[in-house]
Motif scaffolding. Structure first.
Motif, short mmCIF file in Angstrom:
data_model
loop_
_atom_site.label_atom_id
_atom_site.label_comp_id
_atom_site.label_asym_id
_atom_site.label_seq_id
_atom_site.Cartn_x
_atom_site.Cartn_y
_atom_site.Cartn_z
N GLU A 1 0.84 -1.20 0.00
CA GLU A 1 0.00 0.00 0.00
C GLU A 1 0.88 1.26 0.00
O GLU A 1 0.80 2.09 0.89
CB GLU A 1 -0.92 0.03 1.22
CG GLU A 1 -1.86 -1.15 1.34
CD GLU A 1 -2.61 -1.17 2.66
OE1 GLU A 1 -3.59 -1.90 2.75
OE2 GLU A 1 -2.19 -0.45 3.60
N ASP B 1 -14.94 2.61 3.18
CA ASP B 1 -15.74 1.66 3.96
C ASP B 1 -15.42 1.91 5.43
O ASP B 1 -14.31 1.61 5.89
CB ASP B 1 -15.40 0.22 3.56
CG ASP B 1 -16.34 -0.80 4.18
OD1 ASP B 1 -16.69 -0.63 5.36
OD2 ASP B 1 -16.73 -1.76 3.50
N THR C 1 -14.61 -1.57 7.48
CA THR C 1 -13.35 -2.30 7.26
C THR C 1 -12.14 -1.38 7.23
O THR C 1 -11.01 -1.83 7.40
CB THR C 1 -13.41 -3.07 5.93
OG1 THR C 1 -13.53 -2.13 4.85
CG2 THR C 1 -14.60 -4.01 5.90
N VAL D 1 -11.21 0.28 4.51
CA VAL D 1 -10.69 0.35 3.14
C VAL D 1 -11.02 1.72 2.54
O VAL D 1 -12.18 2.17 2.60
CB VAL D 1 -11.29 -0.77 2.27
CG1 VAL D 1 -10.87 -0.59 0.81
CG2 VAL D 1 -10.83 -2.13 2.79
N SER E 1 -9.96 4.64 -0.81
CA SER E 1 -9.26 5.02 -2.04
C SER E 1 -9.44 6.51 -2.21
O SER E 1 -10.58 7.01 -2.20
CB SER E 1 -9.83 4.26 -3.23
OG SER E 1 -9.22 4.70 -4.44
N ASP F 1 -4.47 3.92 -1.95
CA ASP F 1 -5.45 2.83 -1.92
C ASP F 1 -4.98 1.84 -0.88
O ASP F 1 -3.92 1.23 -1.03
CB ASP F 1 -5.54 2.15 -3.29
CG ASP F 1 -6.12 3.06 -4.35
OD1 ASP F 1 -7.35 3.15 -4.45
OD2 ASP F 1 -5.32 3.68 -5.10
N LYS G 1 -5.94 -0.02 3.38
CA LYS G 1 -6.84 -0.34 4.48
C LYS G 1 -6.30 0.27 5.77
O LYS G 1 -5.17 0.00 6.16
CB LYS G 1 -6.98 -1.85 4.63
CG LYS G 1 -8.00 -2.29 5.67
CD LYS G 1 -8.13 -3.80 5.68
CE LYS G 1 -9.19 -4.26 6.70
NZ LYS G 1 -9.35 -5.72 6.71
#
Length: 217
Positions: A54, A165, A168, A170, A172, A205, A207
């Motif tokens: 990442e 999200d 979670t 996540v 972008s 992008d 998490k």
């Protein structure tokens, strides 16, 4: 007749041997495939732990003190454990404080980061801060920092969340931080050249770790 029996026996033995070898070869192939799969999982785990899956590739553009156009582009792959470089913290008011950073090595002298507050009810993004720091010997300051709360004259700070999200972690997003020459002049040593406009941009992008802030009793 006897000779035919010997030949037949030899063929049977050869066939059985071939069948056994073929089975062993298939078993060996399956073992290699399993080991390869396990190795990939371990490597993916290491990459995730380090943050190399990442990364942030950041570009900062400006004019140096000789009025020469400069563009510093770096990729920072590493992250720390815990909340230090990746967090999404839900506040009691329902808003989220988001922080993302990646750095180059254990010295932590080169890095890119962004922080802001996100309101899922209105999609508003406020309290924006961020920057880029690198290490070289050019005729300019090796950093570009932006903070709309400290100094906003001539500052354009855009965080474009493409997807998020909140369960979670996540996310972008694209980040662009731009200051005019007036901004640089007013923000002093926080920019490469106080007489030049400056722009820092990157995408992320990945998490983040999700937490909930609890007010003390």
């Amino acid at each position: 007749m006897k000779r035919s029996f010997v030949v037949f026996s030899a063929l049977v033995i050869a066939a059985l041997s071939f069948s056994s070898c073929n089975k062993n070869l298939k078993d060996d192939i399956k073992d290699l495939q399993r080991e390869n799969s396990e190795m990939k999982e371990k490597l993916n785990g290491i990459a995730n732990a380090l943050g190399t899956d990442e990364p942030i590739t950041v570009t900062t553009s400006f004019k140096d003190r000789d009025n020469v156009d400069r563009s510093v582009k770096e990729t920072y792959s590493f992250k720390s454990s815990g909340t230090s470089t990746q967090s999404m913290v839900k506040q009691p008011n329902g808003k989220y404080d988001i922080y993302v950073e990646r750095f180059s090595d254990v010295n932590w002298n080169e890095y890119a980061w962004v922080a802001f507050t996100y309101d899922p009810a209105t999609k508003a993004i406020t309290n924006k801060r961020g920057g880029h720091s690198w290490d070289d010997y050019g005729n300019y300051n090796s950093n570009a920092y932006f903070n709309e709360n400290d100094y906003s004259t001539g500052l354009t700070f855009t965080v474009n969340i493409k997807s998020i999200d909140l369960t979670t972690g996540v996310i972008s997003m694209d980040v662009t931080m731009s200051g005019t020459a007036e901004f640089s002049n007013g923000y002093g040593g926080n920019v490469p050249n106080t007489n030049s406009a400056v722009t820092t941009s990157f995408s992320f992008d990945g998490k983040l770790r999700v937490y909930t802030q609890v007010n003390p009793a």
